[in-house]
Motif scaffolding. Structure first.
Motif, PDB file in Angstrom:
ATOM      1  N   GLY A  55       0.839  -1.191   0.000  1.00  0.00           N
ATOM      2  CA  GLY A  55       0.000   0.000   0.000  1.00  0.00           C
ATOM      3  C   GLY A  55       0.872   1.238   0.000  1.00  0.00           C
ATOM      4  O   GLY A  55       1.987   1.227  -0.523  1.00  0.00           O
ATOM      5  N   HIS A  56       0.371   2.308   0.585  1.00  0.00           N
ATOM      6  CA  HIS A  56       1.114   3.561   0.689  1.00  0.00           C
ATOM      7  C   HIS A  56       1.205   3.972   2.153  1.00  0.00           C
ATOM      8  O   HIS A  56       0.373   3.569   2.970  1.00  0.00           O
ATOM      9  N   PHE A  57       2.215   4.761   2.454  1.00  0.00           N
ATOM     10  CA  PHE A  57       2.411   5.212   3.836  1.00  0.00           C
ATOM     11  C   PHE A  57       1.349   6.260   4.177  1.00  0.00           C
ATOM     12  O   PHE A  57       1.383   7.388   3.692  1.00  0.00           O
ATOM     13  N   GLU A  58       0.386   5.879   5.006  1.00  0.00           N
ATOM     14  CA  GLU A  58      -0.703   6.761   5.427  1.00  0.00           C
ATOM     15  C   GLU A  58      -0.802   6.710   6.955  1.00  0.00           C
ATOM     16  O   GLU A  58      -1.558   5.902   7.507  1.00  0.00           O
ATOM     17  N   PRO A  59      -0.036   7.547   7.651  1.00  0.00           N
ATOM     18  CA  PRO A  59       0.000   7.467   9.118  1.00  0.00           C
ATOM     19  C   PRO A  59      -1.348   7.707   9.777  1.00  0.00           C
ATOM     20  O   PRO A  59      -1.563   7.256  10.913  1.00  0.00           O
ATOM     21  N   GLU A  60      -2.271   8.404   9.087  1.00  0.00           N
ATOM     22  CA  GLU A  60      -3.590   8.629   9.690  1.00  0.00           C
ATOM     23  C   GLU A  60      -4.360   7.318   9.867  1.00  0.00           C
ATOM     24  O   GLU A  60      -5.345   7.261  10.621  1.00  0.00           O
ATOM     25  N   LYS A  61      -3.920   6.251   9.219  1.00  0.00           N
ATOM     26  CA  LYS A  61      -4.574   4.950   9.355  1.00  0.00           C
ATOM     27  C   LYS A  61      -3.999   4.143  10.511  1.00  0.00           C
ATOM     28  O   LYS A  61      -4.525   3.089  10.860  1.00  0.00           O
ATOM     29  N   PHE A  62      -2.926   4.639  11.117  1.00  0.00           N
ATOM     30  CA  PHE A  62      -2.321   3.901  12.231  1.00  0.00           C
ATOM     31  C   PHE A  62      -3.296   3.839  13.405  1.00  0.00           C
ATOM     32  O   PHE A  62      -3.945   4.835  13.744  1.00  0.00           O
ATOM     33  N   GLU A  63      -3.387   2.692  14.039  1.00  0.00           N
ATOM     34  CA  GLU A  63      -4.250   2.525  15.207  1.00  0.00           C
ATOM     35  C   GLU A  63      -3.412   2.084  16.399  1.00  0.00           C
ATOM     36  O   GLU A  63      -2.714   1.066  16.324  1.00  0.00           O
ATOM     37  N   ASP A  64      -3.466   2.854  17.473  1.00  0.00           N
ATOM     38  CA  ASP A  64      -2.787   2.473  18.705  1.00  0.00           C
ATOM     39  C   ASP A  64      -3.755   1.598  19.496  1.00  0.00           C
ATOM     40  O   ASP A  64      -4.557   2.084  20.283  1.00  0.00           O
TER      41      ASP A  64
END
Length: 284
Positions: free
Chosen positions: A205-214
């Motif tokens: 995919g692409h680097f999309e930090p807004e999709k990171f889930e803690d």
């Protein structure tokens, strides 16, 4: 409220100088944190500075710095002695040279800062330095003194401003050979490599930090919300990893399972959950 600057001083490129301020580019203050409390009273725990041998509390006026030379011996170093060797660059970031960003090993990266003009003057000089760095497509290596120690900092243009990345010194970077030399040399077959590449393609995919889930932060939020409402706390389901018996079989099963619908991401922590859930009880 705007964050406070960690450092204020001047940025200098040869004879071009401008006043600047450094702000941390990252923050962990939004994460849920805990205090240690006395189970019996509900009061916070306060730590005392005590003599390691006598156990008696020591006042701040009687505490000095010491460098350990052997088991029971220390070289005492006074504040005046440290001030005498203080570096002259305490208030100036002096640009020394320009290097390609690609040449900086990621092992040397420590912490990012935003660097902005300080006050209404000096914006022209700041812009000259910023655009010079941008036009060269390089980073500027400079020196800055933070908490009485001199650091190397790499400056690069970022949007309308500058970003500075603190760098480690060579003696702070460990030799990878100490850790990697004992790794066995294993021959990977073409079939195994092809299957592994297919798994990578499925997950690309692409680097999309807004999709990171803690997920741990979300679980903490759920735990604290439940405790605030007096609800029972549910234990998280944990799945133990299975031992790999046949690597080729594991790769094939990974490909077969790669088309499954991904599990629903854990909910993001709510702002309300950031409030401290524990209230101090009054001493009675």
């Amino acid at each position: 409220m705007a964050p406070r600057a960690n450092w204020k001083g001047f940025l200098r490129l040869s004879l071009v100088t401008c006043p600047i301020a450094l702000f941390p580019a990252t923050s962990e203050s939004e994460k849920i944190s805990f205090n240690q409390i006395n189970r019996k009273t509900g009061h916070r725990i306060r730590y005392l500075k005590v003599d390691a041998d006598t156990g008696e509390e020591v006042s701040s006026d009687d505490i000095i710095k010491g460098y350990k030379v052997d088991t029971d011996s220390y070289l005492e170093v006074s504040k005046d002695e440290l001030d005498n060797i203080a570096l002259e660059s305490t208030r100036t970031i002096e640009i020394d040279e320009f290097v390609p960003r690609s040449e900086i090993d990621d092992l040397y990266l420590v912490r990012p800062y935003y660097i902005v003009p300080d006050g209404k003057v000096g914006h022209d000089a700041y812009a000259v330095i910023r655009e010079t760095i941008r036009s060269l497509d390089k980073v500027a290596l400079a020196r800055v003194v933070l908490t009485n120690r001199e650091h190397v900092i790499a400056l690069e243009a970022r949007d309308k401003g500058l970003m500075g990345m603190l760098l480690r010194y060579p003696y702070e970077v460990r030799d990878p050979a100490e850790y990697f030399d004992d790794i066995q040399d294993v021959k990977i077959t073409k079939d195994m490599l092809d299957l592994a590449k297919h798994i990578v393609e499925q997950k690309s995919g692409h680097f999309e930090p807004e999709k990171f889930e803690d997920h741990y932060e979300a679980a903490l939020t759920e735990l604290l919300n439940a405790k605030q409402k007096g609800m029972p706390v549910k234990a998280a389901k944990k799945q133990a990893p299975s031992n790999v018996v046949d690597l080729m079989d594991a790769l094939k099963k990974s490909i077969a399972g790669g088309t499954r619908t991904p599990a629903r991401a854990a909910p993001k922590p709510s702002k309300a959950a950031k409030k401290a859930p524990i209230k101090k009880r009054k001493a009675g």
